[in-house]
Structures are given as structure tokens and as C-alpha cells.
Design a protein around this motif. Structure first.
Motif, PDB file in Angstrom:
ATOM      1  N   ALA A 234       5.702   8.130  -3.644  1.00  0.00           N
ATOM      2  CA  ALA A 234       6.820   8.197  -4.596  1.00  0.00           C
ATOM      3  C   ALA A 234       8.261   7.867  -4.053  1.00  0.00           C
ATOM      4  O   ALA A 234       8.038   7.785  -2.678  1.00  0.00           O
ATOM      5  CB  ALA A 234       6.823   9.486  -5.171  1.00  0.00           C
ATOM      6  N   ALA A 235       9.203   7.807  -4.465  1.00  0.00           N
ATOM      7  CA  ALA A 235      10.423   7.321  -4.142  1.00  0.00           C
ATOM      8  C   ALA A 235      11.135   8.514  -3.348  1.00  0.00           C
ATOM      9  O   ALA A 235      10.879   9.895  -3.471  1.00  0.00           O
ATOM     10  CB  ALA A 235      11.425   7.258  -5.259  1.00  0.00           C
ATOM     11  N   GLY A 236      11.639   8.231  -2.123  1.00  0.00           N
ATOM     12  CA  GLY A 236      12.178   9.357  -1.067  1.00  0.00           C
ATOM     13  C   GLY A 236      11.168   9.862  -0.289  1.00  0.00           C
ATOM     14  O   GLY A 236      11.557  10.757   0.462  1.00  0.00           O
ATOM     15  N   ALA A 237      10.009   9.439  -0.186  1.00  0.00           N
ATOM     16  CA  ALA A 237       8.715  10.306   0.447  1.00  0.00           C
ATOM     17  C   ALA A 237       8.844  10.100   2.075  1.00  0.00           C
ATOM     18  O   ALA A 237       9.356   9.107   2.442  1.00  0.00           O
ATOM     19  CB  ALA A 237       7.416   9.900  -0.174  1.00  0.00           C
ATOM     20  N   GLN A 238       8.525  11.101   2.510  1.00  0.00           N
ATOM     21  CA  GLN A 238       8.610  10.970   3.976  1.00  0.00           C
ATOM     22  C   GLN A 238       7.095  10.289   4.480  1.00  0.00           C
ATOM     23  O   GLN A 238       6.240  11.084   4.332  1.00  0.00           O
ATOM     24  CB  GLN A 238       8.647  12.344   4.672  1.00  0.00           C
ATOM     25  N   VAL A 239       7.170   9.333   4.958  1.00  0.00           N
ATOM     26  CA  VAL A 239       5.772   8.526   5.411  1.00  0.00           C
ATOM     27  C   VAL A 239       5.568   8.706   6.868  1.00  0.00           C
ATOM     28  O   VAL A 239       6.170   7.670   7.707  1.00  0.00           O
ATOM     29  CB  VAL A 239       5.613   7.104   4.900  1.00  0.00           C
ATOM     30  N   ASP A 240       4.799   9.332   7.371  1.00  0.00           N
ATOM     31  CA  ASP A 240       4.478   9.697   8.763  1.00  0.00           C
ATOM     32  C   ASP A 240       2.810   9.575   8.978  1.00  0.00           C
ATOM     33  O   ASP A 240       2.039   9.499   7.873  1.00  0.00           O
ATOM     34  CB  ASP A 240       4.922  10.631   9.295  1.00  0.00           C
TER      35      ASP A 240
ATOM     36  N   PRO B 187      13.193   3.727  -2.290  1.00  0.00           N
ATOM     37  CA  PRO B 187      13.446   3.819  -0.803  1.00  0.00           C
ATOM     38  C   PRO B 187      12.426   5.036  -0.214  1.00  0.00           C
ATOM     39  O   PRO B 187      11.958   5.891  -0.900  1.00  0.00           O
ATOM     40  CB  PRO B 187      14.854   4.488  -0.759  1.00  0.00           C
ATOM     41  N   LEU B 188      11.861   4.866   0.978  1.00  0.00           N
ATOM     42  CA  LEU B 188      11.086   5.602   1.663  1.00  0.00           C
ATOM     43  C   LEU B 188      11.625   5.866   3.005  1.00  0.00           C
ATOM     44  O   LEU B 188      12.473   5.047   3.584  1.00  0.00           O
ATOM     45  CB  LEU B 188       9.508   4.823   1.750  1.00  0.00           C
TER      46      LEU B 188
ATOM     47  N   ILE C 233      12.318  -2.348   3.948  1.00  0.00           N
ATOM     48  CA  ILE C 233      12.550  -0.973   3.755  1.00  0.00           C
ATOM     49  C   ILE C 233      13.998  -0.633   3.589  1.00  0.00           C
ATOM     50  O   ILE C 233      14.523   0.139   2.773  1.00  0.00           O
ATOM     51  CB  ILE C 233      11.785  -0.126   4.839  1.00  0.00           C
ATOM     52  N   GLU C 234      14.776  -1.232   4.439  1.00  0.00           N
ATOM     53  CA  GLU C 234      16.161  -0.995   4.693  1.00  0.00           C
ATOM     54  C   GLU C 234      16.848  -1.613   3.294  1.00  0.00           C
ATOM     55  O   GLU C 234      18.067  -1.134   2.917  1.00  0.00           O
ATOM     56  CB  GLU C 234      16.853  -1.385   5.813  1.00  0.00           C
ATOM     57  N   ALA C 235      16.407  -2.691   3.010  1.00  0.00           N
ATOM     58  CA  ALA C 235      17.085  -3.433   1.617  1.00  0.00           C
ATOM     59  C   ALA C 235      16.874  -2.631   0.392  1.00  0.00           C
ATOM     60  O   ALA C 235      17.906  -2.707  -0.277  1.00  0.00           O
ATOM     61  CB  ALA C 235      16.349  -4.762   1.597  1.00  0.00           C
ATOM     62  N   VAL C 236      15.780  -1.852   0.279  1.00  0.00           N
ATOM     63  CA  VAL C 236      15.834  -0.912  -0.988  1.00  0.00           C
ATOM     64  C   VAL C 236      16.457   0.622  -0.819  1.00  0.00           C
ATOM     65  O   VAL C 236      16.382   1.282  -1.621  1.00  0.00           O
ATOM     66  CB  VAL C 236      14.595  -0.837  -1.487  1.00  0.00           C
ATOM     67  N   GLY C 237      17.128   0.733   0.313  1.00  0.00           N
ATOM     68  CA  GLY C 237      17.799   1.849   0.629  1.00  0.00           C
ATOM     69  C   GLY C 237      17.287   2.921   1.607  1.00  0.00           C
ATOM     70  O   GLY C 237      17.385   4.113   1.665  1.00  0.00           O
ATOM     71  N   GLY C 238      15.977   2.422   1.959  1.00  0.00           N
ATOM     72  CA  GLY C 238      15.130   3.492   2.670  1.00  0.00           C
ATOM     73  C   GLY C 238      15.447   3.147   4.351  1.00  0.00           C
ATOM     74  O   GLY C 238      16.492   2.512   4.695  1.00  0.00           O
ATOM     75  N   ARG C 239      14.896   4.286   5.123  1.00  0.00           N
ATOM     76  CA  ARG C 239      15.059   4.020   6.726  1.00  0.00           C
ATOM     77  C   ARG C 239      14.028   4.194   7.442  1.00  0.00           C
ATOM     78  O   ARG C 239      13.095   4.570   6.890  1.00  0.00           O
ATOM     79  CB  ARG C 239      16.225   5.231   6.904  1.00  0.00           C
ATOM     80  N   VAL C 240      13.967   3.631   8.521  1.00  0.00           N
ATOM     81  CA  VAL C 240      12.905   3.542   9.493  1.00  0.00           C
ATOM     82  C   VAL C 240      13.270   4.437  10.788  1.00  0.00           C
ATOM     83  O   VAL C 240      14.334   4.402  11.337  1.00  0.00           O
ATOM     84  CB  VAL C 240      12.672   2.257  10.006  1.00  0.00           C
TER      85      VAL C 240
ATOM     86  N   ARG D 235       0.804  -1.166   0.054  1.00  0.00           N
ATOM     87  CA  ARG D 235       0.029   0.128  -0.039  1.00  0.00           C
ATOM     88  C   ARG D 235       0.972   1.062   0.027  1.00  0.00           C
ATOM     89  O   ARG D 235       0.426   2.239  -0.672  1.00  0.00           O
ATOM     90  CB  ARG D 235      -0.845   0.006   1.233  1.00  0.00           C
ATOM     91  N   LEU D 236       1.998   1.248   0.857  1.00  0.00           N
ATOM     92  CA  LEU D 236       2.851   2.373   0.629  1.00  0.00           C
ATOM     93  C   LEU D 236       3.536   2.529  -0.656  1.00  0.00           C
ATOM     94  O   LEU D 236       3.657   3.726  -1.182  1.00  0.00           O
ATOM     95  CB  LEU D 236       4.137   2.154   1.774  1.00  0.00           C
ATOM     96  N   ASN D 237       3.865   1.393  -1.484  1.00  0.00           N
ATOM     97  CA  ASN D 237       4.493   1.374  -2.622  1.00  0.00           C
ATOM     98  C   ASN D 237       3.442   1.989  -3.578  1.00  0.00           C
ATOM     99  O   ASN D 237       3.990   2.743  -4.596  1.00  0.00           O
ATOM    100  CB  ASN D 237       4.690  -0.108  -3.163  1.00  0.00           C
TER     101      ASN D 237
END
Length: 161
Positions: free
Chosen positions: A90-96, A124-125, A140-147, A84-86
Motif C-alpha cells: 500500500a501507499a507509504g509502506a516500508q519495503v525491505d 510512494p513507497l 520510485i522517486e518520481a511518485v514521491g517515494g525514496r530509496v 509486483r511492489l505495486n
């Protein structure tokens, strides 16, 4: 003079002895002893169990079955999967919480939610959530995003007093 516990007495007439029935008509409780004539409730030891409705299907059996135990302080957490986040970000978006409300995945920003790892994340998100499953964190971390953990001030407004 102070009032003490041993000085307290009930008002006159408040304490009366119980009426002893079944000791003859002269005693005031003879013949049927206030039980009426015949029937189950007039017999010694004869009475119905709690909830008995004279053979009619009792209320407890008419009600829908609800088995098990539900804790009174249970917190319902809205699940949000990665697919659903995907689809919404978009790429690099801030999800809060605010971004999830704007995307239509939450009803209001104070609603508790958890990011779950179902689906595939393609870009990455930056996810800012208090609850993230280990599988979702790994993807999330595998595609370059962070939590990130949310700030304590923004999630708990009552501590500002």
C-alpha cells in the motif's frame, strides 16, 4: 645431531631400475614384451585417445550439452519489478527484505534481490534495498517515494563478532 636433507635416503629396495623390454627372452622381456598378441595396443605408437570407448558413443558425447562458463562464485539475485511492489504494498509502506518475505516475493530475508524498473508505481513507497536499478530508482522517486540503503549491521551478522 640434526637431520639434514642430504642425509635422507629411500629405504633399501624402494628404488629399482626400470625394466627394459624388447631385448630378447634371456633379458626377461622378449617375444611380446608384455603387450600380449596383436591388436591396436600391441603396435608401436598404437593406442587410443583419452575417452575412446571402442567405437561406442563416448561418455562426453552422451552427456547433455552445457556450453559456456559459469563462474563458481556467482551470486543468483532474485529480480523484483515495480509492478509486483505495486500489487503487494500500500501507499507509504516500508519495503525491505522482511516485508518482501511476508508478501511472498522472497523465500527468506537473507536472499539477495534487486529492484528493477519494469512496470508503473502508482503511490510512494520507502524501498530499503542494496540493489536498485537506476530506472527503478527514478520511478520510485518520481511518485514521491525514496530509496534507502540497508544498515550494514542488519545485512552482515558475521561482523558482530
Amino acid at each position: 645431531m640434526p637431520l639434514r636433507q642430504h642425509d635422507l635416503h629411500p629405504p633399501p629396495g624402494a628404488k629399482r631400475p626400470r625394466k627394459r623390454v624388447g631385448r630378447g627372452n634371456a633379458a626377461g622381456g622378449g617375444t611380446y614384451s608384455g603387450r600380449g598378441l596383436k591388436g591396436q595396443k600391441s603396435r608401436a605408437g598404437g593406442n587410443t585417445r583419452p575417452g575412446f570407448e571402442g567405437g561406442q558413443l563416448p561418455l562426453i558425447r552422451r552427456m547433455a550439452r552445457k556450453r559456456g562458463f559459469t563462474p563458481p562464485a556467482r551470486v543468483e539475485v532474485t529480480p523484483i519489478n515495480l509492478f509486483r511492489l505495486n500489487a503487494k504494498f500500500a501507499a507509504g509502506a516500508q519495503v525491505d527484505a522482511e516485508a518482501l518475505v511476508a508478501a511472498g516475493l522472497l523465500k527468506h530475508p537473507r536472499e539477495p534481490f534487486k529492484i528493477l524498473g519494469s512496470g508503473k508505481l502508482e503511490w510512494p513507497l520507502v524501498v530499503c534495498a542494496a540493489r536498485v536499478s537506476p530506472a527503478a530508482r527514478a520511478k520510485i522517486e518520481a511518485v514521491g517515494g525514496r530509496v534507502e540503503e540497508p544498515d550494514a549491521e542488519s545485512t552482515d551478522s558475521s561482523s558482530a563478532d
